[in-house]
Design an enzyme around this catalytic site. Structure first.
Site, short mmCIF file in Angstrom:
data_model
loop_
_atom_site.label_atom_id
_atom_site.label_comp_id
_atom_site.label_asym_id
_atom_site.label_seq_id
_atom_site.Cartn_x
_atom_site.Cartn_y
_atom_site.Cartn_z
N CYS A 68 38.67 58.41 174.93
CA CYS A 68 38.71 58.53 173.47
C CYS A 68 39.15 59.91 173.01
CB CYS A 68 37.35 58.20 172.88
SG CYS A 68 36.87 56.51 173.20
N HIS B 227 37.12 60.73 165.61
CA HIS B 227 37.28 59.53 166.45
C HIS B 227 36.48 58.40 165.82
CE1 HIS B 227 37.49 56.81 169.71
NE2 HIS B 227 36.23 56.95 170.06
N ASN C 297 37.23 50.47 167.49
CA ASN C 297 37.54 51.65 168.30
C ASN C 297 38.78 51.37 169.15
OD1 ASN C 297 37.58 53.74 170.15
ND2 ASN C 297 35.41 53.61 170.68
#
Ligand code: UT7
Length: 329
Positions: free
Chosen positions: A113, A255, A285
């Protein structure tokens, strides 16, 4: 010399997987998912003949068009991903071939990520050193390729998507990527968020498939605790190092893993909601895709102006985390 973003683009596949769709597949419900994560739907790249390089190619084409340059002008392509089309060749080489960037060299970078922030920092150094003048940095993941859609603890979280930028020497003084803090902690992170199958330790066998080792494993509670603390800490560190305050920051670009983590980070920074970029409700995500997708949306909405102060922060598998302060050109 600093490195500035001169174009942004995103690609989200058209097919939507909503919370209601997931209710039909798993023992879960829309209310639980929205209240614990903020997610309502995510995009899925359904066509089995298409993978991460396809989404990157779509981003790359738009980047060239928006910047008004030819593919032959790109000198380096960095793809941040943990779901490459294949272990090799790199997705970077595949994207080079899709757009015909014959003068570029290309590689992949895996920091899960945090991949886009790691890649943006790496690319910035090539600009600052004078080695390159035009670099394409793309973050992309086809998370649906490693999700077990019978596991409600992960299936609800992730989606597919890609975003990217072109990086060039800044033409105005004081603009560009101004500060970076990147971290990793393998000793802790390696236990809590991982995929054990498919690498050189556990190459694919009937046994690894039967055991579901080619799917993502996450201890959500452990990751949540570390993510909340680390993202807020690094945001605070970036603010202090650069004399940034809640007033002079224009946007936090975090994020997109969970709205609760985003909100906790923003609260620690003292930011109003209007300054916090969030699209986790629509896309879930997308791992390395989240931050460049957010940047592309801010840009599309014409919210970025010369001198806008942006703080980018991430947390992910590894663990990896970090923050970047950039002043928009
Ligand atoms: O981008 C990489 C970094 N990743 C992250 O940042 C993710 C970090 N973690 C999280 O976002 C959260 O931990 C999750 C969203 C994954 C989980 O939320 P949580 O509030 O930590 O829930 P939990 O895992 O503590 O589970 C609470 C309860 C459990 O039931 P019991 O044991 O209390 O009876 C779970 O079995 O919720 C249950 N549960 C679900 N219920 C309905 C877990 N998943 C689901 C589900 N639907 N999908």
């Amino acid at each position: 010399m600093k490195a500035a973003i001169t174009a942004t683009a995103k690609y989200l596949p058209p097919d939507i997987l909503s919370n209601h769709d997931l209710e039909l597949m798993l023992e879960t419900n829309d209310e639980w998912i929205r209240s614990r994560t903020g997610i309502s739907e995510r995009r899925i790249l359904k066509d089995p003949s298409k993978a991460t390089s396809f989404m990157c190619g779509e981003v790359a084409r738009q980047l060239l068009e928006k910047r008004g340059i030819g593919a032959d002008e790109i000198e380096l392509i960095i793809i941040a991903t943990m779901t490459p089309d294949m272990l090799f060749p790199s997705t970077g080489c595949l994207v080079q071939s899709i757009i015909g960037a014959t003068n570029a060299w290309a590689f992949d970078l895996n920091a899960a990520c945090s991949g886009f922030l790691y890649a943006l920092n790496t690319a910035s150094r090539f600009i600052e050193s004078g080695a390159h003048k035009k670099i394409m940095v793309i973050g992309a993941d086809k998370m649906s390729s490693i999700i077990d859609y019978t596991d409600r603890s992960t299936a609800i979280l992730f989606g597919d998507g890609a975003g990217g930028v072109i990086l060039e020497p800044a033409s105005s003084n004081g603009c560009g990527v101004l500060d970076t803090r990147l971290y990793s902690d393998g000793a802790t992170g390696k236990h809590h968020l991982l995929m054990t199958g498919g690498g050189s330790l556990n190459p694919a066998t009937h046994e690894t498939i039967d055991k579901g080792m080619h799917y993502i494993y996450q201890d959500g509670r452990q990751v949540f605790k570390s993510a909340v603390t680390s993202m807020a800490d690094v945001a605070d560190e970036i603010m202090r190092r650069n004399n940034l305050t809640a007033d002079n920051i224009d946007f936090l670009v975090p994020h997109q893993a969970n709205q609760r983590i985003i909100t906790a980070t923003a609260e620690r920074m003292g930011l109003d909601d209007a300054k916090v970029v969030s699209n986790v409700a629509r896309y879930g995500n997308t791992t390395a895709g989240t931050i460049p997708i957010c940047l592309a949306e801010l840009d599309e909405q014409q919210k970025l102006h010369a001198g806008s102060n942006l703080v980018l922060v991430s947390f992910g598998a590894g663990y990896t985390w970090g923050g970047i302060y950039l002043k928009w050109q």
